[in-house]
Structure formats: C-alpha cells, structure tokens
Design a protein around this motif. Structure first.
Motif, PDB file in Angstrom:
ATOM      1  N   GLY A   5       0.809  -1.222   0.000  1.00 29.46           N
ATOM      2  CA  GLY A   5       0.000   0.000   0.000  1.00 29.46           C
ATOM      3  C   GLY A   5       0.832   1.257   0.000  1.00 29.46           C
ATOM      4  N   THR A   6       0.875   1.943   1.136  1.00 30.63           N
ATOM      5  CA  THR A   6       1.637   3.191   1.254  1.00 30.63           C
ATOM      6  C   THR A   6       2.589   3.091   2.445  1.00 30.63           C
ATOM      7  OG1 THR A   6       0.031   4.248   2.733  1.00 30.63           O
ATOM      8  CG2 THR A   6      -0.353   4.470   0.354  1.00 30.63           C
ATOM      9  N   PRO A   7       3.611   3.953   2.488  1.00 28.19           N
ATOM     10  CA  PRO A   7       4.552   3.911   3.622  1.00 28.19           C
ATOM     11  C   PRO A   7       3.874   4.042   4.982  1.00 28.19           C
ATOM     12  CG  PRO A   7       5.462   5.217   1.847  1.00 28.19           C
ATOM     13  CD  PRO A   7       4.042   4.885   1.446  1.00 28.19           C
ATOM     14  N   SER A   8       2.768   4.733   5.032  1.00 24.70           N
ATOM     15  CA  SER A   8       2.090   4.921   6.313  1.00 24.70           C
ATOM     16  C   SER A   8       1.485   3.633   6.858  1.00 24.70           C
ATOM     17  CB  SER A   8       0.993   5.981   6.172  1.00 24.70           C
ATOM     18  OG  SER A   8       0.022   5.566   5.224  1.00 24.70           O
ATOM     19  N   ASP A   9       1.392   2.597   5.988  1.00 24.09           N
ATOM     20  CA  ASP A   9       0.832   1.325   6.434  1.00 24.09           C
ATOM     21  C   ASP A   9       1.805   0.518   7.281  1.00 24.09           C
ATOM     22  OD1 ASP A   9      -1.546   1.859   5.133  1.00 24.09           O
ATOM     23  OD2 ASP A   9      -0.899   0.914   3.262  1.00 24.09           O
ATOM     24  N   GLY A  17      10.444  11.370  -2.240  1.00 27.87           N
ATOM     25  CA  GLY A  17       9.906  12.660  -2.642  1.00 27.87           C
ATOM     26  C   GLY A  17       8.398  12.672  -2.510  1.00 27.87           C
ATOM     27  N   ALA A  18       7.725  13.075  -3.583  1.00 25.46           N
ATOM     28  CA  ALA A  18       6.266  13.134  -3.567  1.00 25.46           C
ATOM     29  C   ALA A  18       5.620  11.780  -3.827  1.00 25.46           C
ATOM     30  CB  ALA A  18       5.786  14.143  -4.615  1.00 25.46           C
ATOM     31  N   ASP A  19       6.426  10.784  -4.186  1.00 22.75           N
ATOM     32  CA  ASP A  19       5.895   9.454  -4.491  1.00 22.75           C
ATOM     33  C   ASP A  19       5.754   8.655  -3.210  1.00 22.75           C
ATOM     34  OD1 ASP A  19       5.102   7.087  -5.582  1.00 22.75           O
ATOM     35  OD2 ASP A  19       6.794   6.878  -6.957  1.00 22.75           O
ATOM     36  N   SER A  20       4.522   8.383  -2.828  1.00 21.84           N
ATOM     37  CA  SER A  20       4.276   7.655  -1.586  1.00 21.84           C
ATOM     38  C   SER A  20       3.374   6.449  -1.802  1.00 21.84           C
ATOM     39  CB  SER A  20       3.637   8.587  -0.549  1.00 21.84           C
ATOM     40  OG  SER A  20       2.382   9.061  -1.022  1.00 21.84           O
ATOM     41  N   ILE A  21       3.292   5.967  -3.042  1.00 17.14           N
ATOM     42  CA  ILE A  21       2.466   4.801  -3.342  1.00 17.14           C
ATOM     43  C   ILE A  21       3.374   3.663  -3.780  1.00 17.14           C
ATOM     44  CG2 ILE A  21       0.654   3.828  -4.795  1.00 17.14           C
ATOM     45  CD1 ILE A  21      -0.520   6.617  -5.024  1.00 17.14           C
ATOM     46  N   VAL A 166       8.488   2.120  -3.716  1.00 12.27           N
ATOM     47  CA  VAL A 166       7.626   2.871  -4.629  1.00 12.27           C
ATOM     48  C   VAL A 166       8.093   2.719  -6.072  1.00 12.27           C
ATOM     49  CG1 VAL A 166       6.965   4.573  -2.887  1.00 12.27           C
ATOM     50  CG2 VAL A 166       9.004   4.976  -4.299  1.00 12.27           C
ATOM     51  N   SER A 167       9.310   2.251  -6.269  1.00 15.46           N
ATOM     52  CA  SER A 167       9.871   2.099  -7.615  1.00 15.46           C
ATOM     53  C   SER A 167       9.473   0.798  -8.305  1.00 15.46           C
ATOM     54  CB  SER A 167      11.396   2.188  -7.550  1.00 15.46           C
ATOM     55  OG  SER A 167      11.912   1.280  -6.590  1.00 15.46           O
ATOM     56  N   ASP A 168       8.666  -0.028  -7.658  1.00 17.17           N
ATOM     57  CA  ASP A 168       8.165  -1.250  -8.298  1.00 17.17           C
ATOM     58  C   ASP A 168       7.046  -0.857  -9.259  1.00 17.17           C
ATOM     59  OD1 ASP A 168       7.459  -3.784  -9.058  1.00 17.17           O
ATOM     60  OD2 ASP A 168       6.737  -4.436  -7.085  1.00 17.17           O
ATOM     61  N   SER A 169       7.437  -0.355 -10.430  1.00 18.68           N
ATOM     62  CA  SER A 169       6.502   0.288 -11.347  1.00 18.68           C
ATOM     63  C   SER A 169       6.304  -0.522 -12.633  1.00 18.68           C
ATOM     64  CB  SER A 169       6.980   1.701 -11.679  1.00 18.68           C
ATOM     65  OG  SER A 169       8.329   1.684 -12.075  1.00 18.68           O
TER      66      SER A 169
END
Length: 218
Positions: A5-9, A17-21, A166-169
């Motif tokens: 999910g997101t780092p907050s999980d 940076g602005a990428d948090s998904i 987040v780089s698993d794109s």
C-alpha cells in the motif's frame, strides 16, 4: 493485489519525494495478471482438462489471511485439491529462468521439468530456490496448502531492489518474458489436470531457517 500500500501502512515501503504509493507492479501485479490470463486461456480453450481448475487472486498475503480462507469447509474441500501452483513476482530478472520453490516435496517438480523440456520454444528454464536465506517457502500463500498436505509449487522470478518500494513500477515489467512463463503454466496446468493420479508427496521433513515454523510431510 498486494500487502504493502503506502509507507504509512508500516510495511517497510519508503516514500521517495512526492511518491508515496508502493505500486506493486511486480509484487504482485505480475502474478495477478498471470492468473487472470491463465483463467482466460483455459476458459476459451477447446479442450477441457479432466480435472477442474480454480483460479484465485487472494489478498492479505501478510499473514496469508486470504489463502487461509480457502482452507475452510464452506469453500472448496481441501481433500479435493490435488495441487496448488502459486505465482508471486514473475515479471523481472533473468530472461530465461523462473525459480520454483517446494519442488523437492512432490513429483510436481519432475512433471514441471518434463513440460519445460517438451516446450523448449518458450525458453523458460525452471531452477531451484535461489534465495534460501529468505525463507520464501514460508512467506507466500501456497504455505497454507502445504501445511495441510497439498503438493505445491511456488513460482517467482525473484527479488530485486524495487521489492517493496515505490519504484516497483509497471514499465519495469518484462511482459515478453511473463507471456512465455504464462504459456509454460498453461502446459503445466494441463499436465497436472490430466494426470489420473494425485501428485504424491515425498516423505521427509522441512524446517524453516528461522523461527519455529516447520512443515512435516509424510
């Protein structure tokens, strides 16, 4: 279909940076896509396999919560399940190999090798566990089936620096390789489904490298 999910999980993913998904394109978008493509391939095939096939994209891999539901009597009786083929992260790394974990615990590994040898045009070589220190046998959804004595194979093309990041794109997925892998899985699925005998488990005991978890097959 992922558990990050997101780092907050709190699952170890770090914002950049602005990428948090945490996109999860390989872990496990690649596996989810493969399962959907396999379901479509079998559903549209002229020849029906002799056994039925159940296609699952389970959530909650952390703790294997999703796959644990399938062990309940209200779904599919586990006694009727002859094999579990698990696909998790199959879109990266070497062009011509796939790691297959758990192959030493049943004759499914021998069956896979035979299928791969018969379809060399796919150029996918099954190899063993390349990361034994990671204890991957115990970390994905097949483990819930293995614990109950169901023969399993766990397919993965392996870990990489984008794992849980987040780089698993999507643009990093090797779609051409994954397509060849999926075709191999079609042939393996047919082989397992059309074999009259249930895949026998090999006698022995497997213990995790860390922790107190262990699997005994007899």
């Amino acid at each position: 279909m992922d558990h990050i999910g997101t780092p907050s999980d709190g699952e170890g993913c770090t914002a950049r940076g602005a990428d948090s998904i945490c996109n999860g394109a390989d872990d496990d978008g690649s596996g989810t896509v493969a399962v959907i493509e396999l379901a479509q391939a079998f559903a549209s095939a002229r020849e029906r396999p002799k056994r039925s096939l159940l296609f699952m994209t389970v959530s909650g891999e952390s703790g294997a919560c999703g796959s644990r539901v399938l062990r309940r009597p209200s779904t599919v009786p586990l006694a009727d399940v002859v094999a579990d083929l698990n696909i998790d992260m199959v879109g990266r790394n070497s062009k011509d190999t796939v790691a297959v974990i758990g192959r030493e615990h049943s004759n499914l590994g021998v069956m896979l090798d035979s299928v791969a040898a018969a379809h060399r045009e796919l150029n996918i070589k099954p190899v063993g566990d390349l990361w034994p220190q990671e204890g991957l046998f115990f970390r994905s959804d097949h483990y819930n089936f293995a614990k109950k004595g169901v023969p399993i194979l766990f397919f993965t093309t392996g870990l990489h620096p984008d794992y849980h990041q987040v780089s698993d794109s999507p643009e990093k997925i090797d779609a051409e390789k994954e397509a060849r892998f999926a075709r191999l899985m079609v042939q393996l699925g047919l082989a397992v489904a059309n074999t009259p005998q249930r895949p026998p488990l090999e006698a022995g005991e497997l213990q995790a490298d860390r922790g107190r978890r262990q699997l005994t097959v007899s």
